[in-house]
Design an enzyme around this catalytic site. Structure first.
Site, short mmCIF file in Angstrom:
data_model
loop_
_atom_site.label_atom_id
_atom_site.label_comp_id
_atom_site.label_asym_id
_atom_site.label_seq_id
_atom_site.Cartn_x
_atom_site.Cartn_y
_atom_site.Cartn_z
CG HIS A 170 0.20 6.61 9.79
ND1 HIS A 170 -0.65 7.58 10.24
CD2 HIS A 170 0.27 6.76 8.45
CE1 HIS A 170 -1.09 8.29 9.21
NE2 HIS A 170 -0.54 7.81 8.11
CE1 TYR B 149 1.32 8.74 5.61
CE2 TYR B 149 3.48 8.84 6.64
CZ TYR B 149 2.52 8.15 5.91
OH TYR B 149 2.76 6.86 5.50
P1 FAD Z 1 6.43 -7.67 4.52
O1 FAD Z 1 6.77 -6.32 5.04
O2 FAD Z 1 5.86 -7.80 3.15
O3 FAD Z 1 7.74 -8.54 4.62
C1 FAD Z 1 7.83 -9.84 4.08
C2 FAD Z 1 9.31 -10.14 3.86
O4 FAD Z 1 9.44 -11.51 3.53
C3 FAD Z 1 9.90 -9.34 2.72
O5 FAD Z 1 11.10 -8.71 3.15
C4 FAD Z 1 10.16 -10.38 1.64
O6 FAD Z 1 11.29 -10.08 0.83
C5 FAD Z 1 10.39 -11.64 2.47
N1 FAD Z 1 10.09 -12.90 1.78
C6 FAD Z 1 9.00 -13.18 1.03
N2 FAD Z 1 9.05 -14.45 0.55
C7 FAD Z 1 10.22 -14.97 1.02
C8 FAD Z 1 10.85 -16.24 0.86
N3 FAD Z 1 10.28 -17.23 0.14
N4 FAD Z 1 12.04 -16.46 1.48
C9 FAD Z 1 12.63 -15.46 2.23
N5 FAD Z 1 12.08 -14.23 2.38
C10 FAD Z 1 10.88 -14.00 1.80
N6 FAD Z 1 1.06 -0.49 7.82
C11 FAD Z 1 1.10 0.28 8.95
O7 FAD Z 1 1.16 -0.27 10.07
N7 FAD Z 1 1.07 1.65 8.88
C12 FAD Z 1 1.01 2.30 7.67
O8 FAD Z 1 0.99 3.53 7.63
C13 FAD Z 1 0.97 1.52 6.47
N8 FAD Z 1 0.92 2.12 5.25
C14 FAD Z 1 0.90 1.34 4.12
C15 FAD Z 1 0.81 1.96 2.85
C16 FAD Z 1 0.79 1.19 1.69
C17 FAD Z 1 0.67 1.88 0.37
C18 FAD Z 1 0.87 -0.22 1.79
C19 FAD Z 1 0.84 -1.08 0.54
C20 FAD Z 1 0.93 -0.85 3.03
C21 FAD Z 1 0.94 -0.08 4.20
N9 FAD Z 1 0.99 -0.67 5.47
C22 FAD Z 1 1.01 0.09 6.60
C23 FAD Z 1 0.98 -2.14 5.59
C24 FAD Z 1 2.35 -2.72 5.79
O9 FAD Z 1 3.24 -2.28 4.79
C25 FAD Z 1 2.30 -4.24 5.78
O10 FAD Z 1 1.21 -4.70 6.51
C26 FAD Z 1 3.59 -4.78 6.39
O11 FAD Z 1 4.69 -4.46 5.57
C27 FAD Z 1 3.51 -6.28 6.61
O12 FAD Z 1 4.71 -6.71 7.20
P2 FAD Z 1 5.18 -8.22 7.03
O13 FAD Z 1 6.46 -8.31 7.77
O14 FAD Z 1 4.07 -9.14 7.38
O15 FAD Z 1 5.41 -8.40 5.47
#
Ligand code: FAD
Length: 382
Positions: free
Chosen positions: A49, A218
């Site tokens: 979402h 959804y």
């Molecule tokens: P991530 O998306 O985890 O990205 C981190 C990135 O860093 C990854 O690509 C990884 O490969 C990279 N990385 C890690 N370590 C290293 C390294 N050492 N060197 C280089 N690269 C690295 N959120 C919403 O807003 N709406 C929703 O509907 C929703 N539904 C969800 C449903 C589920 C089942 C889950 C589990 C989560 C959901 N979320 C939702 C939460 C959302 O997925 C996360 O909060 C979001 O992905 C966080 O984004 P981020 O960029 O912080 O981390």
């Protein structure tokens, strides 16, 4: 003389938060490079979402219309009893969200959204297959070392590297995230099978059972051709090494099948492939930045996903951090990081707390404090 390349800002991780940070910082005129461990991204079977709070940021990046055209636009977020089908709440979205919150509320396949985010970045700023393995904080920069042997010196480093963040580890020490005691099943469901039931599947509905067990279901495409569900189920533990494992229709039947509402039954019967995922957690963190290192998103405030705002918080972080750095310039990054944390901490912690409690929109409530928030124009902390 060293032949190590020096850059202004390194964003570690090109997930949903990191890709947003890179786009916003580049738009603001900074020189930014993104380093992502994955060799490439695939269209993982999951939806997401995106609230109006974050569609305003996608407007700034130039992606609002594209994502709006791809995703579904639910008129409501319904909460319903998993057995009787009684409505527990009906939260207005659709045109109401556009009018009252200032942008659409969409549900979309996360792979489709992420692909647009990645495409929007200058491709020469994006470095796949770059897993950060070490960093050394030096007087004027941070020396980054990647698994492929490359070294880069960056004036600032943004840790958008997710729940197992290496940057977080540098700031706060090694500590594995805590298993929350909850798992989620995720499945994409064939819409033609659902239509064959003769029932009208709502575009965004959360089915509830005892102990807050639930199925959030959804649409993920504007034409309604793809439907998705994610569950929340308390369990005794998670013993698998893998980040997710296969589940089955039989397991869904055992958890949710007893006296289930015909629409839930239809969902279970239409399930072919389903996986299950553990939900990890951390307590709110005492430190968001130190020196030239700064965290955002799950690296900083991971949460159970039940408010559908985890990625939204990561992208809001990216917008506020960009505004803070724009205000101070690169050289006064310490002030920028301080204002960023002061602006973000309360909101992110509140969302993290409610998300973990899994109470969001179960009963009628006003979601305006989340959806009407405008990260592009909201005041920054002093
Ligand atoms: P991530 O998306 O985890 O990205 C981190 C990135 O860093 C990854 O690509 C990884 O490969 C990279 N990385 C890690 N370590 C290293 C390294 N050492 N060197 C280089 N690269 C690295 N959120 C919403 O807003 N709406 C929703 O509907 C929703 N539904 C969800 C449903 C589920 C089942 C889950 C589990 C989560 C959901 N979320 C939702 C939460 C959302 O997925 C996360 O909060 C979001 O992905 C966080 O984004 P981020 O960029 O912080 O981390």
């Amino acid at each position: 003389m060293s032949d190590i390349e020096t850059i202004d800002i390194a964003v570690i991780g090109a997930g949903l938060g990191g890709a947003a940070a890179a786009a916003l910082l580049i738009n603001a005129g900074f020189s930014v490079h993104s380093f992502e461990q994955a060799p490439e991204f695939t269209r993982l079977g999951a939806g997401i979402h995106i609230g109006p709070n974050v569609m305003k940021i996608f407007r700034e990046i130039g992606l609002e219309d594209k994502l709006s055209a791809i995703g579904a636009h639910p008129d409501h977020w319904f909460s319903r009893d998993g057995r009787s089908g009684d409505y527990l709440s009906r939260i207005e979205l659709g045109d109401f969200a556009l009018r009252e919150y200032g942008a659409p509320y969409i549900t979309i396949h996360r792979g489709d959204m992420h692909a647009e985010q990645i495409d929007a970045l200058p491709q020469d700023s994006l470095h796949f297959d770059h897993r950060l393995t070490d960093l050394e904080e030096r007087e004027n920069d941070v020396l980054l070392t990647f698994a492929n042997g490359r070294q880069v010196a960056a004036r600032l480093v943004i840790g958008a590297d997710g729940i197992n963040s290496m940057i977080r580890e540098k700031l706060l020490g090694v500590e594995k995230p805590r298993f929350s005691g909850w798992i989620g099943h995720r499945a994409l469901v064939d819409m033609t099978k659902l239509r064959a039931t003769g029932l009208e599947y709502e575009r965004c509905v959360k089915w509830w059972w005892e102990q807050s067990r639930h199925i959030m279901a959804y649409a993920t495409k504007s034409d309604g051709s793809e439907y998705y569900y994610v569950t929340g189920v308390p369990v005794d533990g998670w013993t698998h090494e893998a980040s997710f494992v296969d589940s089955s229709r039989e397991e869904m039947e055992a958890i949710f099948g007893d006296n289930a509402h015909p629409m839930v039954r239809g969902l279970i019967e239409a399930t072919t492939e389903v996986t299950k995922w553990p939900f990890w957690n951390r307590d709110p963190m005492s430190l968001w930045s130190r020196g030239r290192l700064c965290l955002l998103g799950d690296a900083c405030h991971p949460m159970r996903p039940h408010m559908a705002q985890g990625a939204c918080m990561a992208i809001e972080d990216a917008a506020i951090l960009t505004r803070c750095l724009t205000q101070t310039g690169l050289s006064d990054y310490r002030s920028a990081f301080r204002v960023y944390e002061n602006t973000r901490r309360d909101r992110a912690t509140k969302v993290q707390t409610i998300s973990n409690a899994n109470t969001w929109l179960k009963q009628p409530e006003d979601p305006a404090w989340v959806y009407a928030y405008d990260p592009i124009h909201a005041p920054l902390a002093d």
